[in-house]
Design an enzyme around this catalytic site. Structure first.
Site, mmCIF file in Angstrom:
data_model
loop_
_atom_site.group_PDB
_atom_site.id
_atom_site.type_symbol
_atom_site.label_atom_id
_atom_site.label_comp_id
_atom_site.label_asym_id
_atom_site.label_seq_id
_atom_site.Cartn_x
_atom_site.Cartn_y
_atom_site.Cartn_z
ATOM 1 N N ASN A 218 0.852 -1.187 0.000
ATOM 2 C CA ASN A 218 0.000 0.000 0.000
ATOM 3 C C ASN A 218 0.891 1.242 0.000
ATOM 4 O O ASN A 218 2.115 1.134 0.010
ATOM 5 C CB ASN A 218 -0.959 -0.032 1.204
ATOM 6 C CG ASN A 218 -0.214 -0.046 2.514
ATOM 7 O OD1 ASN A 218 0.534 0.867 2.823
ATOM 8 N ND2 ASN A 218 -0.397 -1.104 3.294
ATOM 9 N N LYS A 348 -13.731 1.135 16.100
ATOM 10 C CA LYS A 348 -12.474 0.378 15.961
ATOM 11 C C LYS A 348 -11.753 0.255 17.299
ATOM 12 O O LYS A 348 -11.174 -0.782 17.616
ATOM 13 C CB LYS A 348 -11.585 1.076 14.928
ATOM 14 C CG LYS A 348 -10.424 0.244 14.470
ATOM 15 C CD LYS A 348 -9.809 0.803 13.201
ATOM 16 C CE LYS A 348 -10.734 0.570 12.019
ATOM 17 N NZ LYS A 348 -10.177 1.073 10.759
HETATM 18 O O1 C5P Z 1 -8.328 -2.531 10.804
HETATM 19 P P1 C5P Z 1 -7.565 -1.317 10.399
HETATM 20 O O2 C5P Z 1 -6.467 -1.619 9.403
HETATM 21 O O3 C5P Z 1 -8.395 -0.170 9.941
HETATM 22 O O4 C5P Z 1 -6.877 -0.826 11.759
HETATM 23 C C1 C5P Z 1 -5.901 0.148 11.793
HETATM 24 C C2 C5P Z 1 -5.062 -0.009 13.049
HETATM 25 O O5 C5P Z 1 -4.813 -1.370 13.311
HETATM 26 C C3 C5P Z 1 -3.699 0.642 12.904
HETATM 27 O O6 C5P Z 1 -3.272 1.020 14.208
HETATM 28 C C4 C5P Z 1 -2.853 -0.497 12.373
HETATM 29 O O7 C5P Z 1 -1.474 -0.314 12.674
HETATM 30 C C5 C5P Z 1 -3.434 -1.677 13.107
HETATM 31 N N1 C5P Z 1 -3.404 -2.956 12.381
HETATM 32 C C6 C5P Z 1 -2.567 -3.945 12.800
HETATM 33 N N2 C5P Z 1 -2.572 -5.160 12.176
HETATM 34 C C7 C5P Z 1 -3.394 -5.390 11.123
HETATM 35 C C8 C5P Z 1 -4.256 -4.377 10.675
HETATM 36 C C9 C5P Z 1 -4.230 -3.165 11.315
HETATM 37 O O8 C5P Z 1 -1.809 -3.721 13.765
HETATM 38 N N3 C5P Z 1 -3.357 -6.571 10.530
#
Ligand code: C5P
Length: 418
Positions: A218, A348
């Site tokens: 990404n 979240k």
């Molecule tokens: O679920 P989402 O990607 O929106 O969540 C964002 C948060 O979760 C950020 O703090 C990101 O660093 C963390 N995250 C993580 N491991 C993942 C997905 C997101 O630590 N697999």
């Protein structure tokens, strides 16, 4: 090479060199330390001598090399108890599975183990070994024992090793070990509100391989996470930064572990525990490819393109937030949203089990993703706070100050956010 964060010259490091292919990197470490003005005394184990010579160590340090427990000459010059306390810091590099086991068990059957048992000085180890030896329950139990006794650990890194296996076990790079040494020796000079606290920060994207040449990724630049790591270090925290692939210089005074995939990032984060603070700023890929091809996938004329089956990646933020003895006292997540930012981010926070969420609007027109500025809403258990748009460095500074105030309610930088 990174400069020492504050002057560390005039201090002495007692460096114990054990046996391992990585021992040659110790020579580079010595150069980094002596260039920063540190005095380095070395102790060479019998196995270490198979990989580096006493003469190289002596030439680089300009000091006598200590090898034997029962050397009359050494005992006349300096007893092993005195030697164990003669430095400001004991460093074991490379730290083999064997020395870690002997340290954990409290053995004292050679000069190195005796010094490590007799010392009253802080100890830092830089482990290096085969991945299976590192992953073995015995090594992990020894590591936990040593950490619980206050031994500082740098690395190991994840990567290809001399034995041709890949995984955690490769010695941290000498600049990273030197940084950790500088950081420790400089600590008393920069007491900040987070002195004595260990902060773990994740940053950057992850790369999820499809085959040896292609990956899913990404657009995260890693900038915000790197700024947070730097800002926490500036307030005195010992910072471990676990970073996906980014094009940024390592922050000064921070221990950096570079990883590629989400699974490696999770392993590196778990290895960094225990910590007081975790800030998950990484843009972790949500999925990885179920069956990574070991050879480049060929395009065949007329054939359908390959179908990729994706499986979910582990959620590192949720993992670190899980209640348990190793849960950091404060876990902060980030939420990049494109609509109803506050509501989504608040949901979240509860879903992941973290304490705070730093939410931002990443619609392309905001220019935040990959840009220099950020505009955030900080969501805590007490509600939501909109911060004005500011540079990512300022967001990091204010966030670090909020974190410091969480641990020390009296702390105030005197700076207001607006
Ligand atoms: O679920 P989402 O990607 O929106 O969540 C964002 C948060 O979760 C950020 O703090 C990101 O660093 C963390 N995250 C993580 N491991 C993942 C997905 C997101 O630590 N697999």
């Amino acid at each position: 090479m990174q400069a020492a964060p504050t002057p560390v010259g005039g201090r002495t490091v007692l460096l114990i060199v054990c046996g391992g292919i990585a021992a040659y990197k110790t020579l580079e470490l010595i150069r980094l330390l002596t260039r920063a003005g540190l005095r380095v005394r070395t102790v060479l184990t019998a196995a270490g001598k198979q990989f580096v010579t006493p003469l190289s160590l002596q030439a680089l340090t300009g000091e006598k090399v200590y090898e034997d427990l029962f050397s009359l000459t050494d005992e006349n010059e300096m007893g092993h108890i005195a030697l164990s306390r003669s430095g400001d810091l004991l460093v074991v590099c490379p730290a083999t599975a064997d020395i870690m086991a002997r340290m954990a068990a409290g053995l004292a059957d050679d000069l190195a183990s005796t010094l490590l048992l007799a010392t009253d000085k802080p100890v830092l180890i830089a482990p290096a070994m085969n991945v299976r030896m590192w992953d073995h329950a015995a090594t992990q139990a020894n590591l936990a024992t040593l950490r619980a006794r206050g031994v500082m650990v740098v690395g190991p890194e994840i990567g290809l090793m001399a034995c041709n296996e890949t995984g955690p076990g490769r010695l941290a790079e000498p600049p990273a070990i030197a940084e950790a040494i500088f950081r420790h020796l400089a600590e008393p000079a920069i007491p900040g509100p987070l002195a004595g606290r260990h902060a773990l920060v994740t940053a950057g994207p992850t790369h999820e391989p499809i085959d040896p040449v292609r990956y899913l990724a990404n657009r995260s630049s890693g900038r915000q996470g790197y700024e947070v790591a730097q800002a926490l270090a500036a307030l005195g925290a010992r910072v471990t930064l676990v970073s996906g692939p980014v094009d940024l210089p390592p922050p000064t005074g921070v221990t950096l572990h570079r990883v590629e995939t989400a699974r490696q990032m999770l392993a590196a984060c778990r290895d960094a525990l225990p910590c007081d603070i975790a800030v998950c700023a990484a843009a972790v890929a949500d999925w990885h490819v179920a069956a990574e091809a070991t050879r480049k996938i060929k395009k065949t004329a007329g054939a359908l393109p390959p179908a990729l089956t994706l499986v979910p990646n582990p959620d590192i933020l949720a993992d670190l937030s899980t209640p348990g003895p190793n849960r950091p006292a404060l876990v902060v997540g980030f939420a990049a949203e494109t609509d109803t930012v506050e509501q989504h981010a608040a949901a979240k926070r509860l879903a992941k089990g973290c304490d705070w969420i730093v939410a931002n609007d990443v619609r392309p027109e905001t220019g935040i993703m990959g840009g220099m500025e950020n505009e955030i809403i900080l969501i805590t258990g007490d509600g939501a706070e909109q911060w004005p748009r500011m540079g990512k460095q300022d967001v990091a500074t204010h966030l670090a100050e909020r974190i410091a105030a969480f641990f020390t309610p009296d702390f105030s930088s005197g700076r207001s956010i607006s």
